[in-house]
Design a protein around this motif. Sequence first.
Motif: not given
Lengths: 228, 419
Positions: A166-179
């Motif tokens: 719980d000391k590390l939180l990772i948020f993954a995002l698709d670089l090329n996603f149309d948003e």
Amino acid sequence: MVRKLSESKYIVAFTITFLFFLTGLLIGVTMSNYRVQSLETFSELQRLEYDSLQLQYQYLSSLIMEEENCPALMSALEVNLANLEKARMKLEGYISRVESDKDQYMVLKRDYTLAEIRYWFLLNEVKGKCDIDVVSIIYFYSIDSTCKSCDTQGLILNELKDEFKDKLLIFALDLNFDEAMIKILKESYGVKIAPSLIIDGSLVEGFIKRDDLLNKLCENYEKEVDAC
Amino acid sequence: MIITFISLVIWLIYLVSLFYAVFWLLVFLEKGLGVESKNNISSYPNVSIAIPAYNEENTILKTLTSVINLNYPKNKMEIFVINDGSIDDTERIVKNFIDNNKNLNVNLINQENCGKGAALNVALKNAKGDLFICLDADSVVDRNALMDIIPEFVDEDVGAVLPMMRVNNPKRLIEKLQWFEYLLSFFYRRLTGQLNCIHVTPGPFGSYRRKVLLDLGGFDTNNLTEDLEIALRLQKNNYKIVQSTSSFVHTVAPATFVSFYKQRRRWYKGILFNLLFKHRDFLFNKKYGDLGMIQLPVIVLSGFLTLLLSFILLQNAIVPFFSRIISLSSIHFDYGFLFREFINNFTFLDISLMNLVLFGTLFSLAVFVFFLSHKYTKEKPLKFGIFTLIPYIIIYPLMLYLVWVGVFFELLFGINGRW
């Protein structure tokens, strides 16, 4: 010898084969519906969980933010994020495998993407109020063939998450996603390629090895962490 | 786009295999293998046995001995050894043998090296028997092999009869694997023979009506697989080819992968050459019944599908496998983490049920055929223990597949000329 053509057997064999495939196809469609359904149910739940967290946060910060409320809020956030990550990875797996009907998966992906970003915002706000020693990473990945090291980078992040807990939180995002929100984040941090990481607000461009990443993360903690 | 193409190929493979398997299963359910019927011998026809030999000094004596020990009237048998330009002791050994068996009709014909087909034709020209039997110089026949073949020729339409082939004294794993294959090929030929779809008459103890061979003009002297070619010509002229159910011949199987590869390469090239070029009019020709409409097209198609599968495997299994290994090395192969991750993320929704069911069905069919072949030949399925079956299932298909890939590369890039 007079040659014969076993036409009736061709027809029977073809019919059996056809029926077999038809059954398989129906099972396949049913399975795929179940998949979408389970992911949709999950996304509904996520939204509720988020709303609940948001309310908790608002209520607590409108009063005096009590230090003792922080851990509960944080651990709820952490659990939700972990679940979201699991679902997101599943979704990406399905997307890479299905050939048709990608639309419903794409809607879900957008939903999950926004959820990731919402949690990230919330984390930043909570960090501002509470004294918590947590590092956040935004991981920009890409699912196309241009990012050969993304699989490895993702694996490294998962493994480190497994160590830091719980000391590390990772948020993954698709670089090329149309948003639009992703574009805004990309511009404000100057992200151009995948994989890229934003560790507590500072950009690391390109692939980073496990041990290097570990060292970088350790610099960001105020107190001693087990994994370091 | 690529994904669509790949899945198309995979579905095509499933479709073809399933259709083909179901088709022959129907034939099996309707006709069985017909092993019970047996005609009685009313007379003993004259038999000519031709043994082409090229540098066979180690095995020729055993072969000849097994032939003269055949349970058959000796005055009805003539034997030809065609020494195809051997540079070893073959000639002297055969001469000695003839001197020691003056009472038997054994003849040695020496010729310059010009191949098996030509050697057989020389014997055919000299033969006088009603039946003409080819025997490889590395094979040994059972005492009753000839006696059990004769009844099959009662049917006037029968042009050729095949014995049951066994791998002689298999010791190494690769020989044992071929033992299974030869055993299964009996079942396969007996079954396909029910619809007159046998497309090859293998060398060891393949028996022909001599008159038919002469009418057809003998063996093709310029063919990689003259045994396949003559079978196709027999089929073209509407002669029956029958797989015998009791006549045994023991043959030597390649004992190393290299010699195995060379042998199979020749066979597969022979299949492709004869079906794609020389006898291509067979394919999808109603005139040739089930042989032309289903059996031969499936054989050719399966070759091409194997090739496509090789690219797919490379792209979707082998390359990902190695990149996964590289990925795992980046986290120092943290097994604890990997195990936890797998347990956490696994759901049954992830399994591709369609693939599983299709593969399972085809696999069960294969197991069914495996046990049936053993039942019909009265062999024990676990003759070599369970640990030989595992490589038979996993490694053997890969070996065959490797040969197909090699042969197609030769076809595409025209290496190693003779086609």
